[in-house]
Design a protein around this motif. Structure first.
Motif, short mmCIF file in Angstrom:
data_model
loop_
_atom_site.label_atom_id
_atom_site.label_comp_id
_atom_site.label_asym_id
_atom_site.label_seq_id
_atom_site.Cartn_x
_atom_site.Cartn_y
_atom_site.Cartn_z
N PHE A 1 -4.42 21.59 -6.20
CA PHE A 1 -3.59 21.30 -5.04
C PHE A 1 -4.39 21.24 -3.74
CE2 PHE A 1 -0.48 22.80 -8.16
CZ PHE A 1 0.37 21.70 -8.15
N THR A 2 -5.55 21.89 -3.70
CA THR A 2 -6.43 21.71 -2.55
C THR A 2 -6.98 20.28 -2.54
OG1 THR A 2 -7.08 24.05 -2.55
CG2 THR A 2 -8.53 22.50 -1.40
N THR A 3 -7.40 19.82 -3.73
CA THR A 3 -7.87 18.44 -3.84
C THR A 3 -6.76 17.45 -3.51
OG1 THR A 3 -9.39 19.13 -5.61
CG2 THR A 3 -8.95 16.76 -5.39
N PHE A 4 -5.56 17.74 -4.01
CA PHE A 4 -4.42 16.86 -3.73
C PHE A 4 -4.14 16.80 -2.23
CE2 PHE A 4 0.12 16.52 -2.81
CZ PHE A 4 0.40 15.27 -3.35
N LEU A 5 -4.13 17.95 -1.58
CA LEU A 5 -3.85 17.99 -0.14
C LEU A 5 -4.91 17.23 0.64
CD1 LEU A 5 -1.96 19.10 2.03
CD2 LEU A 5 -3.40 21.15 2.14
N ALA A 6 -6.18 17.39 0.23
CA ALA A 6 -7.26 16.68 0.91
C ALA A 6 -7.09 15.17 0.77
CB ALA A 6 -8.61 17.12 0.34
N ILE A 7 -6.73 14.71 -0.42
CA ILE A 7 -6.52 13.27 -0.64
C ILE A 7 -5.31 12.79 0.15
CG2 ILE A 7 -5.87 11.56 -2.37
CD1 ILE A 7 -7.56 13.13 -4.38
N LEU A 8 -4.25 13.59 0.17
CA LEU A 8 -3.04 13.21 0.90
C LEU A 8 -3.33 13.06 2.39
CD1 LEU A 8 0.07 12.79 0.86
CD2 LEU A 8 0.29 15.25 1.20
N VAL A 9 -4.00 14.06 2.97
CA VAL A 9 -4.33 14.00 4.40
C VAL A 9 -5.29 12.84 4.66
CG1 VAL A 9 -5.51 15.21 6.28
CG2 VAL A 9 -3.94 16.46 4.77
N GLY A 10 -6.28 12.68 3.77
CA GLY A 10 -7.23 11.57 3.93
C GLY A 10 -6.56 10.22 3.87
N ALA A 11 -5.55 10.08 3.00
CA ALA A 11 -4.84 8.82 2.87
C ALA A 11 -4.07 8.49 4.14
CB ALA A 11 -3.91 8.88 1.67
N PHE A 12 -3.34 9.49 4.68
CA PHE A 12 -2.55 9.25 5.89
C PHE A 12 -3.45 9.03 7.10
CE2 PHE A 12 1.06 10.81 3.49
CZ PHE A 12 2.10 10.07 4.02
N TRP A 13 -4.44 9.88 7.24
CA TRP A 13 -5.36 9.75 8.38
C TRP A 13 -6.12 8.43 8.31
CZ3 TRP A 13 -10.22 13.25 9.44
CH2 TRP A 13 -10.66 13.01 10.75
N GLY A 14 -6.60 8.12 7.12
CA GLY A 14 -7.34 6.88 6.95
C GLY A 14 -6.48 5.65 7.17
N TYR A 15 -5.21 5.73 6.76
CA TYR A 15 -4.30 4.59 6.91
C TYR A 15 -4.06 4.26 8.37
CZ TYR A 15 -0.06 1.76 6.31
OH TYR A 15 0.88 0.77 6.35
N PHE B 1 0.83 -1.21 0.00
CA PHE B 1 0.00 0.00 0.00
C PHE B 1 0.86 1.25 0.00
CE2 PHE B 1 -2.00 3.43 2.38
CZ PHE B 1 -3.13 3.64 1.63
N GLU B 2 1.90 1.26 0.81
CA GLU B 2 2.78 2.44 0.88
C GLU B 2 3.49 2.68 -0.45
OE1 GLU B 2 3.81 1.96 5.66
OE2 GLU B 2 5.13 1.10 4.13
N LYS B 3 3.88 1.62 -1.13
CA LYS B 3 4.54 1.76 -2.44
C LYS B 3 3.60 2.41 -3.45
CE LYS B 3 7.39 -2.42 -1.89
NZ LYS B 3 7.60 -3.80 -2.40
N PHE B 4 2.41 1.86 -3.55
CA PHE B 4 1.45 2.39 -4.52
C PHE B 4 1.08 3.83 -4.20
CE2 PHE B 4 -2.98 3.17 -5.81
CZ PHE B 4 -2.88 2.94 -7.18
N SER B 5 0.87 4.13 -2.93
CA SER B 5 0.49 5.48 -2.52
C SER B 5 1.56 6.49 -2.90
CB SER B 5 0.25 5.53 -1.01
OG SER B 5 -0.79 4.66 -0.64
N LEU B 6 2.82 6.15 -2.69
CA LEU B 6 3.91 7.06 -3.04
C LEU B 6 3.92 7.37 -4.53
CD1 LEU B 6 6.91 5.87 -0.83
CD2 LEU B 6 5.84 8.13 -0.83
N ILE B 7 3.73 6.34 -5.35
CA ILE B 7 3.78 6.56 -6.81
C ILE B 7 2.60 7.41 -7.27
CG2 ILE B 7 3.70 5.45 -9.06
CD1 ILE B 7 5.11 3.07 -7.94
N ILE B 8 1.38 7.02 -6.91
CA ILE B 8 0.21 7.73 -7.44
C ILE B 8 0.12 9.16 -6.92
CG2 ILE B 8 -1.43 6.93 -5.66
CD1 ILE B 8 -3.52 6.69 -7.94
N LEU B 9 0.49 9.38 -5.65
CA LEU B 9 0.44 10.74 -5.11
C LEU B 9 1.54 11.62 -5.71
CD1 LEU B 9 -0.40 9.93 -1.38
CD2 LEU B 9 -1.91 10.98 -3.07
N THR B 10 2.70 11.03 -5.94
CA THR B 10 3.79 11.79 -6.58
C THR B 10 3.40 12.20 -7.99
OG1 THR B 10 5.48 10.62 -5.30
CG2 THR B 10 6.20 11.71 -7.32
#
Length: 645
Positions: free
Chosen positions: A271-285, A225-234
């Motif tokens: 970038f607001t959408t990106f930040l929301a997804i990033l925070v949601g991904a970490f918080w949700g994880y 999961f961490e591998k995929f998240s890094l690639i798609i978010l980058t």
């Protein structure tokens, strides 16, 4: 179902329990088995084992396993354990059965890694997209990299299949998987280099990022999961940054213009959408899985929207990246389920693997068939248009020769040619009359016996006295004393880009050469006639003369330029008929049909730019392609969600 039976030890290994726990379940009736004799060893059927694999989580919830020393061991098992000879015999028999089962395909299947499946699917579909006429192959700047890209994309396909097979059947062979992933990473990075130099920056970003991360993950240990998240978010972050810095990078120019006109709004939204997804991904994880699921569903849907846009413009490789990333964005929040597939039947896992390739082969086969049929239809359309155009040209040139022959036979002309300077006004009148009676000439010219201009209509004072004795339409008419169709000429007066002249010698009653009457072909009228022949949305004709110079082209800057050596026009002028898929004069990849105009030594080709054709045909291919990818990847989801747990 086969009649295969398993020992207690084999069932314990399959379920991940100790043998004592299995015996306990046998005593409690949670496992159904057949006993060899009244006190013999247990044998569990394959049907029962498959049931247990599907209900393993329920069993473990009902009974907590206790240490072997504290468990109630069946008397028959205890007695065998206390008798070394019996125990040895039992182990030998178990070993023999295990060896037989090990040669079974099902027992060779390992628990797969979802990240390996993601990389394999991405590699496979990126490789296959090359054969669907992606946009980056349409420009001539790609030509030097043609062979390299072809070999690299074929290698991606082969390595993707090998990675999937290795992940399922030899999962524990870490060295093999490292070798495959290293090769895939090198290929992705290598593909990014020509993409960058041919200004396909988004392709370079996608391939380069994936390649670099695959290499990094060989060294840095992270879960799937961490591998995929890094690639798609980058990729999401870098793509937005690219569009913000240079909006024209966006594949759809209408959207690119919209971004350019609203840069602050676009930047804020992206970038607001990106930040929301990033925070949601970490918080949700770490905290709430539902938030993680929502974040990745948003990523997946965004990827699908982008895929629709780019594939409609012929950017297949970017579309493949988006579809694969989007599909796996729906799966990765459940990566732990995927990595615990031991609780499912290995038979079901193999079925999913077979289903994946069956869907893949069927889908790609259908797309290739459709694309091939589409190209065949385009070629047939080109050939029909080509034959019609040849008929129009022959008729046009035949009309020009009939007209000039009729003019030359006019009895009023010859007497005036005996002293042309004295009869200048009369010759001007005749030239005007001839011009008005012709539908194929742009100018009518009268030339004396020494090759000097006497009269021209429409009038041009620079023609009078102008020497044309070196022009083929004069000296060939003089020497051969017959009608002549010249090659393409750069005009010495007037505004035409090029001229082709039809001339006829003027002879008195004794055969003495008095001069030439000639007509310059009207290419505007000929072009209008050819434009009435519709084929495709951007079909066009290009014609070259016997000297292999272009005399008709939609872009006037190519007029009188030499034809491409070995190209369609070169072969047509040489008398060959056929079809090809190659770059045209402006560097665009086109589908062409070509043929000679033998009577004049000319050649003609009918061509349609492949870029326009593919965009037109992309909707059907896109729908099939996306269904293929989603259905194939859906085989994984069927294991995750639709099989009994």
């Amino acid at each position: 179902m086969s009649k295969k039976f398993y020992t207690v030890k084999q069932v314990a290994e399959a379920l991940g329990f100790s043998t004592n726990t299995v015996y306990k379940y046998l005593d409690e009736g949670k496992i159904q088995a057949t006993r060899l004799g009244t006190e013999g060893r247990f044998r569990i059927s394959e049907a029962e084992l498959l049931r247990l694999l599907g209900t393993k989580s329920n069993i473990t919830e009902q009974i907590t396993e206790v240490p072997a020393a504290m468990q109630n061991v069946p008397e028959s098992f205890a007695s065998s354990s206390q008798n070394p000879k019996v125990e040895t015999k039992l182990e030998e028999e178990v070993s023999e059965v295990s060896f037989k089962d090990d040669v079974s395909l099902l027992n060779k299947i390992s628990n797969p890694s979802i990240f390996d499946w993601f990389i394999a699917c991405l590699s496979l579909f990126v490789g296959l997209s090359y054969f669907l006429f992606p946009n980056y192959t349409q420009g001539i700047s790609y030509e030097p990299y043609f062979l390299f890209n072809q070999v690299s994309k074929l290698s991606l396909i082969v390595l993707a299949v090998v990675l999937l097979a290795a992940d399922i059947f030899v999962h524990k062979n870490r060295f093999l998987k490292i070798a495959i992933n290293t090769l895939l990473a090198i290929l992705f990075i290598a593909l990014a280099i020509p993409a960058f130099y041919t200004e396909n920056y988004l392709n370079a970003l996608g391939d380069g990022t994936v390649g670099i991360f695959i290499l990094a993950f060989i060294v840095v240990k992270l879960n799937d999961f961490e591998k995929f998240s890094l690639i798609i978010l980058t990729l999401a972050f870098l793509s937005g940054a690219m569009f913000l810095i240079e909006p024209s990078f966006f594949p759809d120019q209408n959207i690119a213009q919209l971004i350019s006109d609203n840069l602050p709004i676009f930047g804020l939204f992206w970038f607001t959408t990106f930040l929301a997804i990033l925070v949601g991904a970490f918080w949700g994880y770490f905290k709430h899985k539902k938030i993680l699921i929502v974040s990745f569903i948003t990523l997946g849907l965004g990827s699908f929207v982008y895929a629709v846009i780019v594939i409609s413009q012929g950017f297949w490789e970017q579309g493949v990246h988006a579809i694969v990333f989007g599909s796996f964005a729906f799966i990765f929040p459940f990566w732990k389920r995927f990595e615990s597939l031991a609780k499912y039947s290995k038979k079901e896992l193999l079925e999913s693997f077979i289903w994946f390739f069956a869907v893949l082969i069927a889908g790609i086969g259908l797309i290739i068939y459709i694309q091939g049929s589409f190209i065949d239809n385009v070629l047939k359309e080109n050939k029909r248009a080509l034959e019609t155009a040849r008929s129009v040209i022959y008729e046009y040139l035949s009309q020009s020769q009939d007209d000039i022959s009729r003019f030359a036979a006019n009895k009023r002309l010859l007497p005036f040619m005996k002293d042309p300077l004295l009869n200048q006004a009369d010759l001007n009148s005749i030239a005007s009359e001839f011009y008005s009676n012709s539908t194929v000439f742009r100018r009518v010219l009268i030339i004396d016996s020494k090759g000097k201009g006497i009269s021209v209509y429409p009038e041009d004072k620079t023609f009078q006295g102008l020497s044309v004795s070196d022009r083929d339409y004069f000296f060939l008419a003089q020497s051969a004393k017959k009608i002549v169709v010249s090659g393409a000429l750069e005009p010495r007066f007037g505004t035409e880009s090029r001229v082709i002249v039809v001339s006829f010698p003027l002879l008195d009653e004794n055969g003495k050469f008095l001069g030439v009457i000639a007509g310059s072909l009207d290419f505007v009228k000929l072009g209008n006639k050819l434009n009435e022949i519709k084929f495709g949305s951007a079909g066009e004709f290009v014609i070259a003369d016997s000297n292999k110079r272009i005399i008709m082209h939609p872009d006037s800057s190519f007029l009188l330029k030499p034809v491409q050596k070995g190209g369609a026009l070169d072969m047509a002028v040489s008398g060959k008929t056929g079809s090809s898929q190659s770059y045209d004069e402006d560097g665009s990849l086109s589908i062409k049909a070509f043929a000679p105009l033998s009577s004049y030594g000319w050649g003609i080709k009918a061509q349609q730019p492949l870029k326009d054709l593919i965009i037109k045909n992309s909707t059907t291919s896109f729908l099939i392609f996306i269904v293929t990818i989603i259905s194939g990847i859906g085989s994984l989801m069927s294991v995750l969600y639709f099989k009994k747990k």
